[in-house]
Design an enzyme around this catalytic site. Structure first.
Site, PDB file in Angstrom:
ATOM      1  N   GLY A  37       0.792  -1.223   0.000  1.00  0.00           N
ATOM      2  CA  GLY A  37       0.000   0.000   0.000  1.00  0.00           C
ATOM      3  C   GLY A  37       0.821   1.267   0.000  1.00  0.00           C
ATOM      4  CB  CYS A  38       4.305   1.785  -0.306  1.00  0.00           C
ATOM      5  SG  CYS A  38       5.664   2.969  -0.340  1.00  0.00           S
ATOM      6  N   GLY A  39       3.315   4.319  -1.998  1.00  0.00           N
ATOM      7  CA  GLY A  39       3.471   5.030  -3.259  1.00  0.00           C
ATOM      8  C   GLY A  39       4.548   4.419  -4.146  1.00  0.00           C
ATOM      9  CB  THR A  41       3.068  -0.484  -4.185  1.00  0.00           C
ATOM     10  OG1 THR A  41       3.104  -0.337  -2.754  1.00  0.00           O
ATOM     11  CG2 THR A  41       2.584  -1.885  -4.513  1.00  0.00           C
ATOM     12  CD  GLN A  72       2.995   3.511   3.007  1.00  0.00           C
ATOM     13  OE1 GLN A  72       3.971   3.129   2.374  1.00  0.00           O
ATOM     14  NE2 GLN A  72       2.610   4.776   2.996  1.00  0.00           N
TER      15      GLN A  72
END
Length: 170
Positions: A37-39, A41, A72
């Site tokens: 759930g990370c930018g 990803t 995340q």
């Protein structure tokens, strides 16, 4: 086995099976802490492309999901693998979720980030998708911050250089 090699550690696959990192002896490795759930990803896609590009050589990517940064990585076990395969088609090794920083950090990550232990670099993960490059002898040789994309020229050149050095695995 050298004390400054990652081969002294065992890790768990998503299935729960214990694996000695000595299974990867003789290979160049890119070890990455990941999160779904990370930018960053979307780097999963680039990591898979990197794996494909070096598929015929002794290169592997080892991904370690972690929830240490901004919660995340909410997924667990097989849900992480399912997410990676469905969304990014990854075929590289994804291991069980671990801590990569702090006092509960997995021993592998304590080693990777501490120069007094690995004898080469000092770089603690500051976010998801921090990358460590490991040579054929299991020694940490370099690191890349999360904003360094897996397909970058810098990472590719370092991998290529390590792959073409003479193998001196003991």
């Amino acid at each position: 086995m050298s004390d400054n090699s990652i081969y002294q550690f065992t890790v768990k696959r998503i299935s729960g099976e214990e694996v000695s990192l000595s299974e990867f002896k003789g290979k160049v490795l890119l070890i990455v802490n990941t999160a779904s759930g990370c930018g960053f990803t979307p780097q999963y896609r680039e990591l898979e492309q990197l794996r494909k590009d070096f598929e015929s050589e002794d290169f592997e990517i080892l991904a370690f999901p972690s929830n240490d940064f901004g919660d995340q990585e909410p997924l667990q076990g097989s849900a992480i693998m399912k997410f990676c395969k469905i969304n990014f088609g990854i075929k590289f090794s994804v291991f069980d979720k671990i801590h990569v920083r702090g006092r509960h950090a997995h021993p592998l990550y304590k080693f990777l980030s501490d120069k007094t232990l690995n004898q080469h670099i000092r770089s603690k993960p500051k976010w998801n998708f921090h990358k460590y490059l490991v040579d054929r002898n299991g020694e940490v040789t370099d690191f890349f911050y999360p904003f360094t994309k897996p397909g970058s020229g810098r990472i590719r050149r370092r991998i290529t250089k390590l792959l073409h050095q003479s193998e001196s695995v003991s």
